[in-house]
Design a protein around this motif. Structure first.
Motif, short mmCIF file in Angstrom:
data_model
loop_
_atom_site.label_atom_id
_atom_site.label_comp_id
_atom_site.label_asym_id
_atom_site.label_seq_id
_atom_site.Cartn_x
_atom_site.Cartn_y
_atom_site.Cartn_z
N ALA A 1 0.85 -1.19 0.00
CA ALA A 1 0.00 0.00 0.00
C ALA A 1 0.88 1.23 0.00
CB ALA A 1 -0.93 0.01 1.21
N ALA A 2 0.41 2.29 -0.60
CA ALA A 2 1.18 3.53 -0.69
C ALA A 2 1.03 4.34 0.59
CB ALA A 2 0.73 4.35 -1.89
N ALA A 3 2.09 5.03 0.97
CA ALA A 3 2.03 5.92 2.13
C ALA A 3 1.00 7.01 1.90
CB ALA A 3 3.40 6.53 2.40
N GLY A 4 0.19 7.29 2.90
CA GLY A 4 -0.83 8.31 2.79
C GLY A 4 -2.10 7.87 2.12
N SER A 5 -2.19 6.61 1.70
CA SER A 5 -3.38 6.12 1.01
C SER A 5 -4.34 5.44 1.98
CB SER A 5 -2.99 5.12 -0.08
OG SER A 5 -2.46 3.93 0.49
N ARG A 6 -5.56 5.23 1.52
CA ARG A 6 -6.53 4.47 2.30
C ARG A 6 -6.44 3.01 1.91
NH1 ARG A 6 -12.79 5.83 3.57
NH2 ARG A 6 -11.70 7.15 5.06
N LEU A 7 -6.14 2.17 2.89
CA LEU A 7 -6.03 0.73 2.69
C LEU A 7 -7.42 0.10 2.82
CD1 LEU A 7 -4.49 -2.04 2.65
CD2 LEU A 7 -4.31 -1.77 5.14
N THR A 8 -7.82 -0.66 1.82
CA THR A 8 -9.09 -1.38 1.87
C THR A 8 -8.81 -2.87 1.92
OG1 THR A 8 -10.19 0.36 0.59
CG2 THR A 8 -11.29 -1.78 0.71
N PHE A 9 -9.44 -3.56 2.87
CA PHE A 9 -9.27 -5.00 2.99
C PHE A 9 -10.61 -5.63 3.37
CE2 PHE A 9 -8.24 -3.12 7.05
CZ PHE A 9 -8.72 -3.99 8.01
N GLU B 1 -16.29 -5.10 4.27
CA GLU B 1 -15.22 -4.22 3.80
C GLU B 1 -14.69 -3.41 4.98
OE1 GLU B 1 -14.93 -1.10 0.18
OE2 GLU B 1 -16.31 -0.54 1.79
N MET B 2 -13.36 -3.25 5.02
CA MET B 2 -12.71 -2.47 6.06
C MET B 2 -11.78 -1.45 5.43
SD MET B 2 -13.79 -3.43 9.00
CE MET B 2 -15.15 -4.58 9.20
N ALA B 3 -11.50 -0.38 6.15
CA ALA B 3 -10.61 0.65 5.65
C ALA B 3 -9.72 1.15 6.77
CB ALA B 3 -11.41 1.81 5.05
N ALA B 4 -8.47 1.43 6.42
CA ALA B 4 -7.51 1.98 7.38
C ALA B 4 -6.56 2.90 6.62
CB ALA B 4 -6.74 0.87 8.09
N GLU B 5 -6.12 3.96 7.28
CA GLU B 5 -5.21 4.91 6.66
C GLU B 5 -3.77 4.47 6.86
OE1 GLU B 5 -6.20 7.45 4.87
OE2 GLU B 5 -8.33 7.08 5.28
N VAL B 6 -3.00 4.48 5.76
CA VAL B 6 -1.56 4.23 5.85
C VAL B 6 -0.90 5.57 6.15
CG1 VAL B 6 0.49 3.40 4.65
CG2 VAL B 6 -1.75 2.35 4.19
N PRO B 7 -0.19 5.71 7.27
CA PRO B 7 0.40 7.01 7.61
C PRO B 7 1.26 7.57 6.49
CG PRO B 7 0.56 5.51 9.47
CD PRO B 7 0.07 4.70 8.31
N ALA B 8 1.05 8.84 6.20
CA ALA B 8 1.80 9.49 5.12
C ALA B 8 3.29 9.60 5.44
CB ALA B 8 1.21 10.88 4.85
N SER B 9 3.63 9.53 6.71
CA SER B 9 5.03 9.69 7.12
C SER B 9 5.85 8.42 6.92
CB SER B 9 5.10 10.11 8.59
OG SER B 9 4.49 9.12 9.42
N MET B 10 5.21 7.29 6.58
CA MET B 10 5.94 6.04 6.44
C MET B 10 6.74 6.01 5.14
SD MET B 10 3.45 3.08 7.99
CE MET B 10 4.87 1.96 8.11
#
Length: 361
Positions: free
Chosen positions: A252-260, A320-329
């Motif tokens: 997943a890309a940094a700062g993106s919304r992860l969907t699983f 469906e679930m969603a989580a934010e990937v921290p943009a700082s990673m």
């Protein structure tokens, strides 16, 4: 006419200023709660909804302290029966004491006090307490100081009800005790002396030798009265039979919304109603180092039960679930997302969780 223009311009300027404040670049706008979707997605899964809750939302507000009835008076010793039946050591459930702390062997006890009378009474204030063996006071250091909150706390003890008094007993305790051991508890507001037998056999340690002051004595410290802690095992729930499986992307890309996706399976022979609607805990974790900040967050959510109020016998439901990937990673770091099922008021299933591990790109 000019006099009217001045206040009008001031009002307009204030309005423009407020509008600019809310519309500043990079500044998030006001949060508006979105209603949970009620329709399934095209693939039959339940859409995610940002239904953030607290533990109180899920399990209800914990019971508050008892409120004394009008006219309740301070407890008298003849109204109460006390007993201390168990000592515990601070290491139970936590870090094991080591070295001198282990040798001293501090003990913690809870005196159970029951109101044996037919009327309610109250307990408030400091509680001087001494320990006796064979009718004689055991020579120790006795303390009973409490803070302002403890002095102000009023514990209502209804007829047949209980109160608790915590004692901390630390060594070195080297003298023998002859005869039955009991506590002499001085009740607040001149309530008299309550005699409470000690039926537990444990004693603090008796460290001697180098490093131990020859005049060191054992200490017994009393706190203020509190309501007893209610210990009850949560009941089981039919939903503890549900299985949990988590599936999602490997990157997943940094700062993106992860969907699983989370799949709840029903292995039983009957439908399982999602009522009350359960919750889940979403945890994000990534180990930090000298150049990367650690990620360690958790949030409790309510499951979106509106489109699917039950899971059929032998079937399953995909959420469906969603989580934010921290943009700082930075790219290449590993992010772990843990999804845990939470049932309101019920004991949790030990295996009702799933872990998704992905690489940030």
């Amino acid at each position: 006419m000019r006099r009217l223009l001045v206040p009008l311009l001031i009002v307009l300027a204030a309005a423009v200023g407020c509008a600019d404040l809310d519309a500043q670049p990079g500044r998030p706008g006001p949060t508006v709660a979105e209603p949970a979707p009620t329709a399934l997605l095209a693939d039959g899964s339940v859409p995610w909804a940002d239904l953030r809750i607290t533990d109180e939302d899920l399990n209800g507000r914990p019971a508050g302290p008892r409120v004394p009835a009008a006219g309740s008076e301070p407890c008298r010793a003849e109204q109460l029966i006390g007993r201390l039946s168990t000592w515990t050591r601070p290491g139970a459930g936590g870090e094991t004491p080591r070295g001198f702390d282990a040798a001293i062997g501090t003990l913690i006890g809870e005196v159970d006090v029951r109101n044996s009378s037919t009327v309610e009474c109250t307990l408030q204030g400091e509680v001087p307490t001494t320990m006796h063996a064979g009718g004689r006071e055991i020579p120790m250091l006795y303390t009973h100081g409490i803070n302002e909150e403890g002095r102000a706390r009023v514990v209502a003890v209804p007829a047949g009800g209980h109160a608790s008094l915590r004692l901390d007993w630390s060594g070195p305790f080297c003298q023998p005790t002859v005869g039955p051991v009991e506590l002499a508890i001085e009740l607040p507001h001149d309530g008299g002396t309550l005699r409470a037998p000690v039926t537990a056999d444990e004693r603090p340690g008796c460290p001697q030798g180098e490093g131990v002051h020859p005049r060191a004595r054992g200490t017994l410290s009393a706190s203020g009265f509190t309501e007893p802690v209610a210990v009850s095992k949560p009941p089981s729930s039919p939903l503890d039979k549900l299985t949990v499986a988590v599936q999602g992307p490997a990157t997943a890309a940094a700062g993106s919304r992860l969907t699983f996706r989370v799949t709840l399976g029903n292995p039983t022979g009957g439908p399982l109603a999602l009522d009350p609607c359960p919750g889940y805990l979403m945890e994000r974790f990534s180990l930090g180092d000298a150049t990367n900040d650690a990620v360690n967050t958790s949030q409790l959510y309510r499951l979106n039960c509106r489109p699917l109020p039950q899971i059929p016998a032998g079937g399953s439901a995909v959420f469906e679930m969603a989580a934010e990937v921290p943009a700082s990673m930075r790219a290449g770091r590993t992010l772990t997302v843990t999804w845990k099922f939470y049932l309101p008021h019920y004991v949790q299933g030990a295996d009702q969780f799933g872990v998704l591990t992905l690489t940030v790109v």
